[in-house]
Design a protein around this motif. Sequence first.
Motif, PDB file in Angstrom:
ATOM      1  N   VAL A 149       0.772  -1.245  -0.139  1.00 38.22           N
ATOM      2  CA  VAL A 149       0.115   0.115   0.009  1.00 38.22           C
ATOM      3  C   VAL A 149       0.890   1.298   0.016  1.00 38.22           C
ATOM      4  O   VAL A 149       1.545   1.535   0.926  1.00 38.22           O
ATOM      5  CB  VAL A 149      -0.926   0.062   1.180  1.00 38.22           C
ATOM      6  N   PRO A 183      -3.102   1.134  -3.849  1.00 36.88           N
ATOM      7  CA  PRO A 183      -2.596  -0.359  -3.412  1.00 36.88           C
ATOM      8  C   PRO A 183      -1.835  -0.937  -4.767  1.00 36.88           C
ATOM      9  O   PRO A 183      -2.535  -0.832  -5.962  1.00 36.88           O
ATOM     10  CB  PRO A 183      -3.887  -0.803  -3.283  1.00 36.88           C
ATOM     11  N   ARG A 193      -8.224   5.957   1.650  1.00 40.94           N
ATOM     12  CA  ARG A 193      -8.678   4.664   1.704  1.00 40.94           C
ATOM     13  C   ARG A 193      -9.087   4.067   0.391  1.00 40.94           C
ATOM     14  O   ARG A 193      -9.877   4.617  -0.456  1.00 40.94           O
ATOM     15  CB  ARG A 193     -10.065   4.690   2.569  1.00 40.94           C
ATOM     16  N   PHE A 213      -8.058  -1.279   2.405  1.00 45.87           N
ATOM     17  CA  PHE A 213      -6.655  -0.378   2.874  1.00 45.87           C
ATOM     18  C   PHE A 213      -6.852   0.994   3.318  1.00 45.87           C
ATOM     19  O   PHE A 213      -7.551   1.963   2.613  1.00 45.87           O
ATOM     20  CB  PHE A 213      -5.659  -0.558   1.757  1.00 45.87           C
ATOM     21  N   ARG A 214      -6.118   1.436   4.332  1.00 43.44           N
ATOM     22  CA  ARG A 214      -6.334   2.822   4.893  1.00 43.44           C
ATOM     23  C   ARG A 214      -4.947   3.446   4.855  1.00 43.44           C
ATOM     24  O   ARG A 214      -3.805   2.769   4.827  1.00 43.44           O
ATOM     25  CB  ARG A 214      -6.806   2.731   6.264  1.00 43.44           C
ATOM     26  N   ASP A 217      -1.873   2.441   6.547  1.00 41.31           N
ATOM     27  CA  ASP A 217      -0.984   1.197   5.962  1.00 41.31           C
ATOM     28  C   ASP A 217      -0.083   1.499   5.088  1.00 41.31           C
ATOM     29  O   ASP A 217       0.821   0.590   4.701  1.00 41.31           O
ATOM     30  CB  ASP A 217      -2.298  -0.060   5.543  1.00 41.31           C
ATOM     31  N   ALA A 250       6.884  -3.576   4.415  1.00 37.09           N
ATOM     32  CA  ALA A 250       5.761  -3.050   3.594  1.00 37.09           C
ATOM     33  C   ALA A 250       4.855  -3.964   2.837  1.00 37.09           C
ATOM     34  O   ALA A 250       3.806  -3.647   2.665  1.00 37.09           O
ATOM     35  CB  ALA A 250       6.062  -1.823   2.710  1.00 37.09           C
ATOM     36  N   LEU A 254       2.246  -6.879   2.684  1.00 37.86           N
ATOM     37  CA  LEU A 254       1.178  -7.399   3.363  1.00 37.86           C
ATOM     38  C   LEU A 254       0.608  -8.611   2.603  1.00 37.86           C
ATOM     39  O   LEU A 254       1.001  -8.929   1.429  1.00 37.86           O
ATOM     40  CB  LEU A 254      -0.159  -6.245   3.313  1.00 37.86           C
ATOM     41  N   ALA A 311      -4.813  -9.901   2.540  1.00 34.43           N
ATOM     42  CA  ALA A 311      -5.247  -8.725   3.158  1.00 34.43           C
ATOM     43  C   ALA A 311      -6.181  -8.018   2.214  1.00 34.43           C
ATOM     44  O   ALA A 311      -6.999  -7.131   2.622  1.00 34.43           O
ATOM     45  CB  ALA A 311      -3.976  -7.692   3.203  1.00 34.43           C
ATOM     46  N   SER A 320     -10.121  -8.588   3.377  1.00 33.44           N
ATOM     47  CA  SER A 320     -10.678  -8.770   4.661  1.00 33.44           C
ATOM     48  C   SER A 320     -12.175  -8.220   4.833  1.00 33.44           C
ATOM     49  O   SER A 320     -12.780  -8.602   6.040  1.00 33.44           O
ATOM     50  CB  SER A 320      -9.869  -7.989   5.453  1.00 33.44           C
TER      51      SER A 320
END
Length: 315
Positions: free
Chosen positions: A31, A71, A219, A223-224, A227, A244, A246, A250, A253
């Motif tokens: 991200v 992302p 966002r 993902f935010r 992150d 970094a 993930l 992920a 979710s």
Amino acid sequence: MTEPTSPDVLAPQEQSFAPRPKKRDVHGWVVLDKPVGMTSTHAVAVVKRAFSAKKAGHAGTLDPLASGLLPIALGEATKTVPFVMDGRKAYQFTVAWGSQTDTDDTEGKVIATSDERPDEASIVALLPRFTGTISQVPPKYSAIKIAGERAYDLAREGEEVVLEARPVEIDALRIVSHSAETTTFEAECGKGTYVRAIARDLGLALGCLGHVAHLRRTRVGPFRIADAASVETLRESPEQAATALLPVKAALSLIPEIAIHRDAALRLKRGQSVLLRGRDAPVESQAVYATSAGVLIATGTVEQGEFVPHRVFNL
């Protein structure tokens, strides 16, 4: 006579170059907090290079003039991109009042101006018209295709670009700060919403005109911005870049997880459906993912109590 060769200078045939790092299989999500001025394509290249990854792609273009959350999927994570792109998005953006541009941001040329400036109360009163499901005409400088051509390519070539209005969903639109010349907003919206169009249409409705001066995405789906990793972190060292990365799941979710046993996992890997057992097993579900011993096996749907795989993972 030939001139003596400096010991510090090698003849062309003697020069050596460091070999490029060998591309490798890397699976997961990065991200990225994309900086202003970088294209989404360049951002993918930066991440791909940091991990020497064979395969990478992003989940939703972010304009060069915008910053924030981008992302980027590596390897098998590219199979989960649609789950991220279909997710809700959040932005913080500043509208400069008094002028409209042909791109609806600071990159374009000014096509109209106004001496009017809105007060905060007028803006607040207008916001309900811009929330919920609304009809929005995308900016003509957008990636939407017209007869196979990108709208922004046609616009740059001087062709007349006419895009039809389409429904978009804006969950929330609120003021963060206001001054005489600018107003900063936060927006939460669905797929296909253009923040530049919100700024344009607010300015037209208020009678003062407006365009986006600053835009930051905070966002995308699950993902935010908390992150997110910076470009500097990725470039610092392989060890820093690794922090970094993930896991592939992920991205999933926000949809249900179903734990399955090893035999069922082997069936899914072969593309075969499996009957779900247990009191809590779902009977119908539009989007689920299956794991075995914590490892992602497949995404799919549940139909009449059977898990039907759509994408299978090799992790």
